[in-house]
Write an enzyme that holds these catalytic residues in place. Structure first.
Site, mmCIF file in Angstrom:
data_model
loop_
_atom_site.group_PDB
_atom_site.id
_atom_site.type_symbol
_atom_site.label_atom_id
_atom_site.label_comp_id
_atom_site.label_asym_id
_atom_site.label_seq_id
_atom_site.Cartn_x
_atom_site.Cartn_y
_atom_site.Cartn_z
ATOM 1 N N SER A 193 -1.718 -2.493 8.057
ATOM 2 C CA SER A 193 -0.671 -3.216 7.339
ATOM 3 C C SER A 193 0.650 -3.177 8.111
ATOM 4 O O SER A 193 0.736 -3.697 9.215
ATOM 5 C CB SER A 193 -0.532 -2.618 5.929
ATOM 6 O OG SER A 193 0.267 -3.417 5.106
ATOM 7 N N ASP B 266 -8.042 -10.168 0.726
ATOM 8 C CA ASP B 266 -6.773 -9.468 0.920
ATOM 9 C C ASP B 266 -5.608 -10.352 0.482
ATOM 10 O O ASP B 266 -5.414 -11.444 1.018
ATOM 11 C CB ASP B 266 -6.614 -9.081 2.390
ATOM 12 C CG ASP B 266 -5.578 -8.004 2.622
ATOM 13 O OD1 ASP B 266 -4.594 -7.961 1.865
ATOM 14 O OD2 ASP B 266 -5.754 -7.212 3.564
ATOM 15 N N HIS C 113 -7.043 -5.362 0.708
ATOM 16 C CA HIS C 113 -6.138 -4.565 1.533
ATOM 17 C C HIS C 113 -6.480 -3.077 1.538
ATOM 18 O O HIS C 113 -6.430 -2.424 2.589
ATOM 19 C CB HIS C 113 -4.701 -4.771 1.036
ATOM 20 C CG HIS C 113 -3.662 -4.595 2.088
ATOM 21 N ND1 HIS C 113 -3.517 -5.444 3.156
ATOM 22 C CD2 HIS C 113 -2.691 -3.652 2.238
ATOM 23 C CE1 HIS C 113 -2.509 -5.053 3.917
ATOM 24 N NE2 HIS C 113 -1.997 -3.956 3.384
#
Length: 398
Positions: free
Chosen positions: A171, A341, A374
């Site tokens: 991320s 995601d 995610h």
């Protein structure tokens, strides 16, 4: 007055963040304490662990952990630096069982594993002259992570081991690396980089929480009211979530899904470990910077909005952009992303891949998991087989 459904959502939010008994600040602890990362998350699994401190050139004191060997072997492979994402710390890589957590898997495979903790997180709240209660301590965005934290941690590992290292980011950890690579920085200390749930463009984010927070300028409101620290467990952080969850079309009953997308493969027991260690504080200015990216769809440095301030900081009326297309085409990259995601959206990832279209074919590996969101990439029960084994195979070829 909130509707019953909204009220229920707020209660769930408070429970999620452990605030039902009252809101209080969690003070920073010494990294080597009984509640430190080595003592609480590594050593109980019979891995050796070292605590290290890194000082950035702007005075921040960052904690790092090193797992120098596996349970039955010494490190005979190169170092690997693991960099967590937004509102997280090094616990990101240690929440699954030892056979499944990336940090442990790498150590058992013979890699020399290093874990970074960015400024502002619980064990990286030291500074040469400022304390966390000083507003100046929180005067930074991810630009400063690119300019100071990432170079300091990489240089420390390089100096300590005398070797180039592999890099793994999740991320926000991918964004700061990409930004540095786009400026041809730090590459001389790296063998390769693995980008997990890559963040570069953010204009297509589908997360209702992230989108509404950005569109409603909530970050700016908090900032200009003087809340320099964004603590998800604190009063201001909870109020932001309450405000967002009151918006039409935002369903926060399942908070993690609303924020990250529908994760396919999380074990409930991992969620409990997550809540023990996360979420972590960051700077409100950092949240504003990410909100600017969501609203504009660009990858630029922090926008002070005021032209005079931009000229003061950058020598031009608008903030400079990070050009992803300028990343050296011969630098080995492993990129993995998911179809579910909501933060690293497939359309935003495609923009990044378009920027990398001239990358050398044998230096870019792209993996797509249709069912992953995610959190699956770092907490999914099958992440070792789905993501980590191919990632390690990539490292072994570099």
């Amino acid at each position: 007055m909130y509707s019953p459904n909204t009220f229920n959502s707020i209660v769930l939010l408070l429970l999620f963040y452990g605030l039902a008994g009252g809101i209080k600040r969690v003070s920073a602890l010494e990294p080597g304490s009984v509640n430190g990362i080595c003592k609480s998350l590594v050593e109980p699994h019979d891995f050796a662990c070292e605590e290290h401190l890194v000082i950035t050139t702007d005075g921040f004191i960052l904690s790092m952990q090193r797992i120098p060997s596996g349970r039955t072997n010494s490190a005979n492979g190169p170092p690997v630096l693991l960099q967590h994402g937004l509102l997280m710390d090094a616990a990101t890589w240690l929440m699954l069982p030892p056979e499944s957590s990336l940090a442990f898997v790498l150590a058992d495979k013979g890699f020399d594993v290093w874990l970074a903790n960015t400024r502002g997180t619980k064990f990286s709240q030291g500074h040469s002259s400022l304390g966390p209660d000083d507003p100046g301590f929180w005067d930074w965005s991810w630009d400063e992570l690119v300019a100071f934290d990432l170079p300091a941690t990489l240089q420390y590992v390089h100096d300590h081991t005398g070797q180039k290292m592999h890099y793994v980011g999740h991320s926000l950890g991918t964004l700061i690396a990409l930004a540095a690579f786009s400026k041809h920085q730090l590459l001389d200390m790296l063998r390769s980089a693995a980008l997990i749930s890559p963040i570069a463009h953010l204009g297509k984010v589908t997360s209702p929480i992230a989108r509404n927070a950005a569109d409603n300028f909530l970050g700016e409101v908090l900032f200009w009211l003087g809340v320099k620290e964004f603590d998800p467990r604190g009063k201001a952080g909870v109020q932001l979530l309450v405000d967002v969850c009151a918006k039409p079309g935002v369903d926060c009953v399942n908070l993690l899904t609303s924020f990250t997308g529908q994760n396919c493969c999380l074990n409930p027991s991992v969620s409990q470990i997550f809540l023990t260690h996360e979420p972590q504080p960051t700077a409100t200015k950092n949240m504003i910077h990410l909100s600017q990216m969501i609203r504009s769809g660009t990858i630029s440095m922090y926008d002070y909005v005021d032209v005079i301030q931009n000229i003061k900081h950058y020598g031009q009326p608008t903030p400079p952009e990070y050009n992803m297309a300028s990343i050296p085409t011969d630098f080995p990259l492993f990129l993995t992303y998911g179809g579910a995601d909501a933060l690293s959206d497939v359309n935003d990832v495609q923009l990044l891949l378009d920027n990398l279209k001239d990358h050398d074919g044998d230096k870019l590996v792209v993996q797509f998991r249709e069912d992953y969101a995610h959190a699956d990439f770092v907490m999914g029960k099958n992440a070792k087989q789905a993501v980590y084994d191919p990632l390690i195979a990539f490292f072994n070829l570099q």
